[in-house]
Design a protein around this motif. Structure first.
Motif, PDB file in Angstrom:
ATOM      1  N   PRO A   1       4.427  17.929 -10.327  1.00 23.18           N
ATOM      2  CA  PRO A   1       3.455  18.200 -11.399  1.00 23.18           C
ATOM      3  C   PRO A   1       2.592  19.432 -11.121  1.00 23.18           C
ATOM      4  CG  PRO A   1       3.337  15.898 -10.706  1.00 23.18           C
ATOM      5  CD  PRO A   1       4.335  16.563  -9.831  1.00 23.18           C
ATOM      6  N   LEU A   2       2.182  19.585  -9.864  1.00 24.61           N
ATOM      7  CA  LEU A   2       1.338  20.739  -9.524  1.00 24.61           C
ATOM      8  C   LEU A   2       2.114  22.045  -9.660  1.00 24.61           C
ATOM      9  CD1 LEU A   2      -0.743  19.342  -6.511  1.00 24.61           C
ATOM     10  CD2 LEU A   2      -1.502  19.784  -8.863  1.00 24.61           C
ATOM     11  N   THR A   3       3.386  22.024  -9.299  1.00 26.07           N
ATOM     12  CA  THR A   3       4.218  23.218  -9.454  1.00 26.07           C
ATOM     13  C   THR A   3       4.334  23.603 -10.924  1.00 26.07           C
ATOM     14  OG1 THR A   3       5.486  22.384  -7.585  1.00 26.07           O
ATOM     15  CG2 THR A   3       6.425  24.241  -8.782  1.00 26.07           C
ATOM     16  N   ILE A   4       4.557  22.590 -11.760  1.00 25.33           N
ATOM     17  CA  ILE A   4       4.682  22.855 -13.198  1.00 25.33           C
ATOM     18  C   ILE A   4       3.374  23.456 -13.747  1.00 25.33           C
ATOM     19  CG2 ILE A   4       4.946  21.751 -15.465  1.00 25.33           C
ATOM     20  CD1 ILE A   4       6.857  19.758 -14.054  1.00 25.33           C
ATOM     21  N   LEU A   5       2.271  22.886 -13.290  1.00 22.94           N
ATOM     22  CA  LEU A   5       0.967  23.389 -13.716  1.00 22.94           C
ATOM     23  C   LEU A   5       0.784  24.851 -13.295  1.00 22.94           C
ATOM     24  CD1 LEU A   5      -1.486  22.090 -15.183  1.00 22.94           C
ATOM     25  CD2 LEU A   5      -2.544  21.813 -12.933  1.00 22.94           C
ATOM     26  N   LEU A   6       1.211  25.116 -12.075  1.00 24.69           N
ATOM     27  CA  LEU A   6       1.104  26.482 -11.555  1.00 24.69           C
ATOM     28  C   LEU A   6       1.951  27.447 -12.383  1.00 24.69           C
ATOM     29  CD1 LEU A   6      -0.176  28.019  -9.061  1.00 24.69           C
ATOM     30  CD2 LEU A   6       2.109  27.871  -8.048  1.00 24.69           C
ATOM     31  N   LEU A   7       3.176  27.040 -12.689  1.00 26.52           N
ATOM     32  CA  LEU A   7       4.074  27.859 -13.497  1.00 26.52           C
ATOM     33  C   LEU A   7       3.469  28.135 -14.867  1.00 26.52           C
ATOM     34  CD1 LEU A   7       7.729  26.634 -12.926  1.00 26.52           C
ATOM     35  CD2 LEU A   7       6.891  28.994 -12.892  1.00 26.52           C
ATOM     36  N   TRP A   8       2.880  27.084 -15.444  1.00 29.35           N
ATOM     37  CA  TRP A   8       2.219  27.197 -16.748  1.00 29.35           C
ATOM     38  C   TRP A   8       1.116  28.259 -16.661  1.00 29.35           C
ATOM     39  CZ3 TRP A   8      -0.829  22.445 -19.165  1.00 29.35           C
ATOM     40  CH2 TRP A   8      -1.404  22.844 -20.374  1.00 29.35           C
ATOM     41  N   GLN A   9       0.310  28.147 -15.605  1.00 27.94           N
ATOM     42  CA  GLN A   9      -0.801  29.087 -15.399  1.00 27.94           C
ATOM     43  C   GLN A   9      -0.270  30.528 -15.322  1.00 27.94           C
ATOM     44  OE1 GLN A   9      -4.175  28.455 -15.056  1.00 27.94           O
ATOM     45  NE2 GLN A   9      -4.585  30.638 -14.749  1.00 27.94           N
ATOM     46  N   VAL A  10       0.755  30.711 -14.479  1.00 33.41           N
ATOM     47  CA  VAL A  10       1.305  32.055 -14.269  1.00 33.41           C
ATOM     48  C   VAL A  10       1.914  32.594 -15.559  1.00 33.41           C
ATOM     49  CG1 VAL A  10       3.049  33.393 -13.029  1.00 33.41           C
ATOM     50  CG2 VAL A  10       1.693  31.682 -11.814  1.00 33.41           C
ATOM     51  N   ALA A  11       2.687  31.752 -16.220  1.00 27.58           N
ATOM     52  CA  ALA A  11       3.362  32.176 -17.449  1.00 27.58           C
ATOM     53  C   ALA A  11       2.357  32.586 -18.516  1.00 27.58           C
ATOM     54  CB  ALA A  11       4.255  31.057 -17.976  1.00 27.58           C
TER      55      ALA A  11
ATOM     56  N   ARG B   1       0.828  -1.192   0.000  1.00 29.37           N
ATOM     57  CA  ARG B   1       0.000   0.000   0.000  1.00 29.37           C
ATOM     58  C   ARG B   1       0.871   1.255   0.000  1.00 29.37           C
ATOM     59  NH1 ARG B   1      -3.087   0.170   4.932  1.00 29.37           N
ATOM     60  NH2 ARG B   1      -4.150  -1.710   4.262  1.00 29.37           N
ATOM     61  N   VAL B   2       0.538   2.175  -0.900  1.00 31.08           N
ATOM     62  CA  VAL B   2       1.265   3.433  -0.942  1.00 31.08           C
ATOM     63  C   VAL B   2       0.667   4.358   0.104  1.00 31.08           C
ATOM     64  CG1 VAL B   2       1.982   5.347  -2.417  1.00 31.08           C
ATOM     65  CG2 VAL B   2       1.592   3.091  -3.404  1.00 31.08           C
ATOM     66  N   LYS B   3       1.532   4.922   0.922  1.00 31.39           N
ATOM     67  CA  LYS B   3       1.024   5.814   1.970  1.00 31.39           C
ATOM     68  C   LYS B   3       0.586   7.133   1.343  1.00 31.39           C
ATOM     69  CE  LYS B   3       4.076   3.986   5.531  1.00 31.39           C
ATOM     70  NZ  LYS B   3       5.520   3.977   5.314  1.00 31.39           N
ATOM     71  N   PRO B   4      -0.479   7.751   1.883  1.00 29.32           N
ATOM     72  CA  PRO B   4      -0.974   9.019   1.322  1.00 29.32           C
ATOM     73  C   PRO B   4       0.128  10.074   1.240  1.00 29.32           C
ATOM     74  CG  PRO B   4      -2.445   8.205   3.039  1.00 29.32           C
ATOM     75  CD  PRO B   4      -1.288   7.281   2.996  1.00 29.32           C
ATOM     76  N   ARG B   5       1.023  10.058   2.211  1.00 29.97           N
ATOM     77  CA  ARG B   5       2.075  11.061   2.244  1.00 29.97           C
ATOM     78  C   ARG B   5       3.009  10.903   1.044  1.00 29.97           C
ATOM     79  NH1 ARG B   5       6.837  11.061   4.929  1.00 29.97           N
ATOM     80  NH2 ARG B   5       7.763  13.107   5.183  1.00 29.97           N
ATOM     81  N   ASP B   6       3.361   9.635   0.730  1.00 28.09           N
ATOM     82  CA  ASP B   6       4.239   9.377  -0.402  1.00 28.09           C
ATOM     83  C   ASP B   6       3.590   9.825  -1.704  1.00 28.09           C
ATOM     84  OD1 ASP B   6       5.895   8.326   1.416  1.00 28.09           O
ATOM     85  OD2 ASP B   6       5.483   6.223   0.934  1.00 28.09           O
TER      86      ASP B   6
ATOM     87  N   GLY C   1       4.778  12.829  -4.532  1.00 29.12           N
ATOM     88  CA  GLY C   1       4.855  12.652  -5.975  1.00 29.12           C
ATOM     89  C   GLY C   1       4.047  13.671  -6.748  1.00 29.12           C
ATOM     90  N   LEU C   2       3.076  14.287  -6.094  1.00 35.21           N
ATOM     91  CA  LEU C   2       2.211  15.248  -6.786  1.00 35.21           C
ATOM     92  C   LEU C   2       2.752  16.674  -6.754  1.00 35.21           C
ATOM     93  CD1 LEU C   2      -1.375  14.039  -5.809  1.00 35.21           C
ATOM     94  CD2 LEU C   2      -0.356  14.102  -8.080  1.00 35.21           C
ATOM     95  N   VAL C   3       3.728  16.920  -5.864  1.00 31.60           N
ATOM     96  CA  VAL C   3       4.221  18.283  -5.680  1.00 31.60           C
ATOM     97  C   VAL C   3       4.764  18.874  -6.986  1.00 31.60           C
ATOM     98  CG1 VAL C   3       5.992  19.691  -4.563  1.00 31.60           C
ATOM     99  CG2 VAL C   3       4.691  18.037  -3.221  1.00 31.60           C
TER     100      VAL C   3
END
Lengths: 259, 279
Positions: B39-49, B26-31, B35-37
């Motif tokens: 991709p979300l940052t890239i998405l945010l950068l895309w949005q801002v740019a 089982r993958v722990k929610p924290r792990d 892993g999502l940090v």
């Protein structure tokens, strides 16, 4: 059953070609093993004791002399001759019971009997409950028990043991020696054990064959007349051990005088 | 299986390797969150740019525009038909390539003669990349899916073939000797010892082949034909429909990710006998 398993090794010699020169590893080996007997072969590494087992099990047909089982010359491998290697050699992708069952693949037994034979031998080596376990989940001692079960499940006339306990820790080793004795009595199968552990040989065997090296030859054949259960700390045990070590030339001249 | 009930004479199953699947897999929610940090940052950068127009909206549309464009494509351009066209090509080519690769790999692994017959020719073919074969094969069979299937089959075939061959050659000699002692026939030896022994290596080839296949279909469709996700991506570029281009890129990425993950799951399942195997 007790009248089968009569092994006769007569005048067996074996050489390898090493860089064009002939290297003799076994020189005129003669050995008779009676049905149901437990014989150990001890000797220094390189004395050809494992080579001898390979010939008897049928992995190598290229030798001089004759090997007879129940008065018939052996040829190739056969389910009549089981072997346990030093590395347990369980197939990692098969569960414990499938590993043991693999020895029955060509036994001609119907499936129901195969299953029963496997279950009996799992129980014989004390691994009931671990049938579905993969080898990597087993300890070294348990793996070696499984290998013994695989060696015996096809009901061979003789079981060859090639330093089966050599890689185990001291305590597991003592326990498995006890197990081997129990299994030997239960199955009444002829056993031929190769070992470098003199104490192990004395503890288990009816007879001990001492081999010397270059070329591998039999130096002496010693009957062990101690009552069971054998006491490793007894004087008689120590006497046999001294005799065997002497015959192995284990003592330097100084140690020999002290002994 | 009563792994927990062990008496004194049977040493316990090693604790660390207990088949305790519920706990281990089982993958722990924290792990998962870690892993999502990125991709979300890239998405945010895309949005801002895009929002600040650091890059012209013609070249970089907003994430939301791209998302709408995705639904728009599904609704009005039958995006799913192109998508399924690509999937169909890749699936067929993957199956053919794997079957051929495993089959010929086993044959060559078992017989030096087979290896000598096929070896030099295959080595030659191998060094001409799949995509270099495409123009010729298109001339022969047309711009339909057949040419792409042939080319991708070739691309899947080689890693599978080579890994199968190598896996078979690497099966421990001790196990072959054991099979001899147990009087196994040649066929039993192959089925019970050689193929399972080569399986880890075979699956590495299959997994690699699968990822190559998906990447190549995009290129092949871009070079020839009038449908498929690869066709769409190149068309979107020439029409300067950057939003559609980005939709295709994201879809390609997601599918590739899913293919690799399912291959990893397959590996983990088939090789569950392997100690400490984590895919």
């Amino acid at each position: 059953m007790s009248e089968r398993g009569n092994l006769e090794i007569s005048n067996v010699s074996k050489s390898y070609q090493v860089e064009g020169k002939e290297l003799r590893v076994l020189d005129h080996i003669n050995l008779k093993v009676a049905p149901g007997e437990f014989i150990s072969i001890v000797g220094p590494s390189g004395c050809g004791k494992s080579t001898l087992l390979r010939l008897v099990v049928g992995l190598d047909d290229n030798y001089g002399g004759e090997i007879l089982l129940d008065n018939k010359p052996i040829s190739g491998t056969s389910l009549q001759r089981g072997i346990v290697f030093q590395d347990h050699r369980l197939l990692p992708w098969l569960t414990l019971e499938d590993n043991i069952d693999l020895a029955l693949e060509n036994s001609g037994l119907p499936n129901a009997q195969r299953r029963r034979a496997v279950a009996e031998h799992v129980a014989l080596v004390g691994l009931t409950g671990f049938e579905k376990v993969y080898p990597h989940q087993l300890s070294g001692g348990m793996s070696q028990r499984a290998a013994i079960a695989r060696g015996l499940v096809s009901r061979p006339e003789i079981l060859l043991l090639d330093e089966p306990l050599g890689a185990l820790d001291a305590l597991t080793r003592l326990r498995l020696q006890e197990e081997l004795l129990r299994i030997w009595r239960a199955e009444r199968v002829t056993m031929l054990l190769v070992t470098h552990d003199v104490e192990e040989a004395i503890y288990l065997s009816d007879r001990i064959v001492v081999m010397h090296s270059t070329p591998g030859r039999i130096a002496s054949d010693i009957k062990v007349d101690l009552p069971w259960p054998r006491d490793r700390a007894s004087h008689e045990f120590a006497d046999v051990r001294r005799e065997i070590l002497r015959s192995m030339d284990a003592y330097s001249s100084v140690a020999a005088r002290a002994a | 299986m009563s792994v927990t009930t062990v008496n004194a004479t049977t040493p316990a199953v090693r604790k660390t390797q207990q088949p305790d699947k519920a706990n281990k897999r089982r993958v722990k929610p924290r792990d998962l969150a870690i892993g999502l940090v990125l991709p979300l940052t890239i998405l945010l950068l895309w949005q801002v740019a895009a929002q600040r127009a650091w890059i012209s909206p013609i070249f970089l549309p907003l994430p939301s525009t791209t998302l709408f464009s995705f639904f728009d494509m599904v609704e009005r351009q039958s995006f799913h038909i192109d998508f399924l066209a690509s999937i169909s090509i890749v699936t067929q080519a993957f199956v053919y390539g794997t079957l051929l690769g495993v089959g010929l790999g086993i044959a060559a692994g078992l017989s030096q003669t087979v290896e000598r017959i096929f070896g030099p020719t295959l080595d030659g073919i191998r060094h001409i990349p799949g995509i270099a074969w495409l123009p010729l094969i298109v001339l022969w069979v047309g711009i339909g899916p057949a040419a792409k299937i042939v080319v991708i089959t070739k691309t899947v075939f080689f890693p599978v073939f080579l890994n199968t061959l190598q896996g078979i050659r690497a099966v421990e000699k001790n196990f072959i000797e054991l099979a001899d002692v147990l009087t196994l026939t040649r066929w039993q030896l192959v089925r019970k010892v050689i193929i399972p022994g080569a399986m880890p290596s075979i699956l590495v080839g299959v997994r690699y082949g699968a990822s190559l296949a998906w990447a190549l279909v995009v290129v092949a469709e871009g070079l020839s034909g009038m449908e498929g996700i690869g066709y769409l991506i190149f068309r979107a570029q020439s029409l300067l429909m950057t939003d559609q281009l980005l939709v295709c890129m994201v879809v390609i990425g997601v599918v590739g990710f899913l293919i690799d993950r399912s291959m990893a799951l397959l590996q983990r399942h088939v090789l569950r006998w392997k100690q400490g195997f984590e895919g």
